[in-house]
Write an enzyme that holds these catalytic residues in place. Sequence first.
Site, short mmCIF file in Angstrom:
data_model
loop_
_atom_site.label_atom_id
_atom_site.label_comp_id
_atom_site.label_asym_id
_atom_site.label_seq_id
_atom_site.Cartn_x
_atom_site.Cartn_y
_atom_site.Cartn_z
N THR A 1 -8.49 0.35 -9.44
CA THR A 1 -7.92 -0.92 -9.00
C THR A 1 -8.13 -2.00 -10.06
O THR A 1 -9.08 -1.96 -10.82
CB THR A 1 -8.60 -1.34 -7.68
OG1 THR A 1 -8.43 -0.29 -6.74
CG2 THR A 1 -8.03 -2.61 -7.13
N ASP B 1 -8.01 8.54 -0.17
CA ASP B 1 -8.66 7.52 0.66
C ASP B 1 -8.57 7.86 2.15
O ASP B 1 -9.03 7.07 2.98
CB ASP B 1 -8.02 6.15 0.43
CG ASP B 1 -8.41 5.54 -0.90
OD1 ASP B 1 -9.52 5.87 -1.38
OD2 ASP B 1 -7.63 4.77 -1.46
N ARG C 1 0.85 -1.19 0.00
CA ARG C 1 0.00 0.00 0.00
C ARG C 1 0.88 1.24 0.00
O ARG C 1 1.93 1.28 0.65
CB ARG C 1 -0.90 -0.01 1.24
CG ARG C 1 -1.87 1.17 1.33
CD ARG C 1 -2.84 1.20 0.19
NE ARG C 1 -3.99 2.09 0.46
CZ ARG C 1 -4.78 2.55 -0.49
NH1 ARG C 1 -4.58 2.23 -1.75
NH2 ARG C 1 -5.80 3.34 -0.18
N GLY D 1 -13.23 -1.79 -7.29
CA GLY D 1 -14.53 -1.25 -6.94
C GLY D 1 -14.57 -0.38 -5.71
O GLY D 1 -15.65 -0.09 -5.19
#
Length: 497
Positions: free
Chosen positions: A316, A358, A76, A398
């Site tokens: 993604t 995010d 990440r 998603g």
Amino acid sequence: MKVARSDKGMVVAAHPLAAEAGREVLAEGGNAVEAAVAVSLALGVVEPMASGLGGGGFMMISPSGAVGRTEVLDARGKLSSLFAEDYIYPKKVMLPWVPKIGPMSATVPGLGRMLGLALQKYGRKIPLQRLAKRAINLASDGFEVGEVYLYCSSLFESTVRSTPECARIFTNNGVRFKPGERLVQKDLARTLRLVADRGFEVCYTGEVGLALTRAANSTGPVWGRDDLTKYEVKVRAPLWADIAGHRIATTPPPSRGGAGILQTLLRYDKDPIKLVKTIRTIFRELDPLISDPDVRPVDLSKLVEGPKGPAVGGGTSHFCVVDGEGTVVSVSQTIGHFFGSGVVAQGYGILLNDDISDMERFPGHPNSIGPGKRSVANMAPTIVFKNGKPRIALGTPGSVRIFPALAQVIGNMLFQGMDLERAVAAGRVHWEDNRFFIEGDFDDATRARAKQTLDQPVTERRKQDLFFGGVHAVEILEDGTIVGVADPRRDGVAIPL
């Protein structure tokens, strides 16, 4: 093919050219990890709006299908070392928005180091020059753009045109691409050749890394000088739960997706109207808990089903690879929203992510912006074991729809007896932003009941709507047959060996 069968190996990915890159590696004797590297690099070329070396992701590996050796590589993106809370939230005021484009939105990417570590640990004999060959050719010679690229470039045209370099690469002489026109990425081909010759470290301690840092700092200091050099991939234990006679391994924090999957399955209801209310509850429970576990401890025991559920183990695209020796690889990789930050490393063709989007707009939240933090993710590569052997591997793009989609596919199989093809194709429900969503695949009575009984607004979507993700999955049957299934909602394919 959307559905394929084989007893030798399988690749299921979001684009046929990327899936074929993995199949070729398997056919030449490469293992699932080596094939996964080839798929990953090719996806960064043919799905540049969704993933690439300017982003990050998670890779779940089950070597030879061994439950006890299953692990997750966490790549990440990490926030800049310069992003102290008082720098981002002066006087502790809330941001009007979290940056979604431009250098300030870009985290330090981890995908290259993840692929390098995977090869170091599990690579066998295929050299990186071979693994990168298909991606290099696709970038250099170009490929015909498809409907998903056209849709995404239209939907995110403001991002594509936000910087001259991004607009130069991802439009056709300043005009939107048309179906069948070729997207050529010469600069990215050059970068991939450097990676093939010198290894993924060129993206961190070499000339590509310097170009990435220059791009991030083009409008002022955003990344620290050593942020790329110091980036570290974390090897984490999966989250585990025993559900319906199966042992499920999924992605731990900093992803909320894995915990969301397990909690949904622990509280599963065959009635989609009851299930979507459960999904809403789980979102609300996870919000104050999930963060970067290296910065702040994550205590999932506070979840309603915590004592019976998981123990903390640590745009993604998703793909799955299975080889003839039973190794299973499930990978999700991302650059955030489609076309990421819109910032491209000039001369190298790498599009930087926008993963800071995010994170929370206000200070003091577990997912607030802070130096060196990994932002909370939704990606959730997952492997379901039965009798000590892998039965299902899956994942999906998603955003916040990831864990509801994956939980529903798994639930369709474990609780409703569907095969993988039916489970992936079945209608889905979702909740976000104080609104319920129901796919048009449900019958009229179910959709009407949703509107009559749910206590927040209900939005009906079309049938087979890509809003609900694009699951790529494999099932290994008891006789050893590998079934690959690509979601009919998107352009993915299953290609057998």
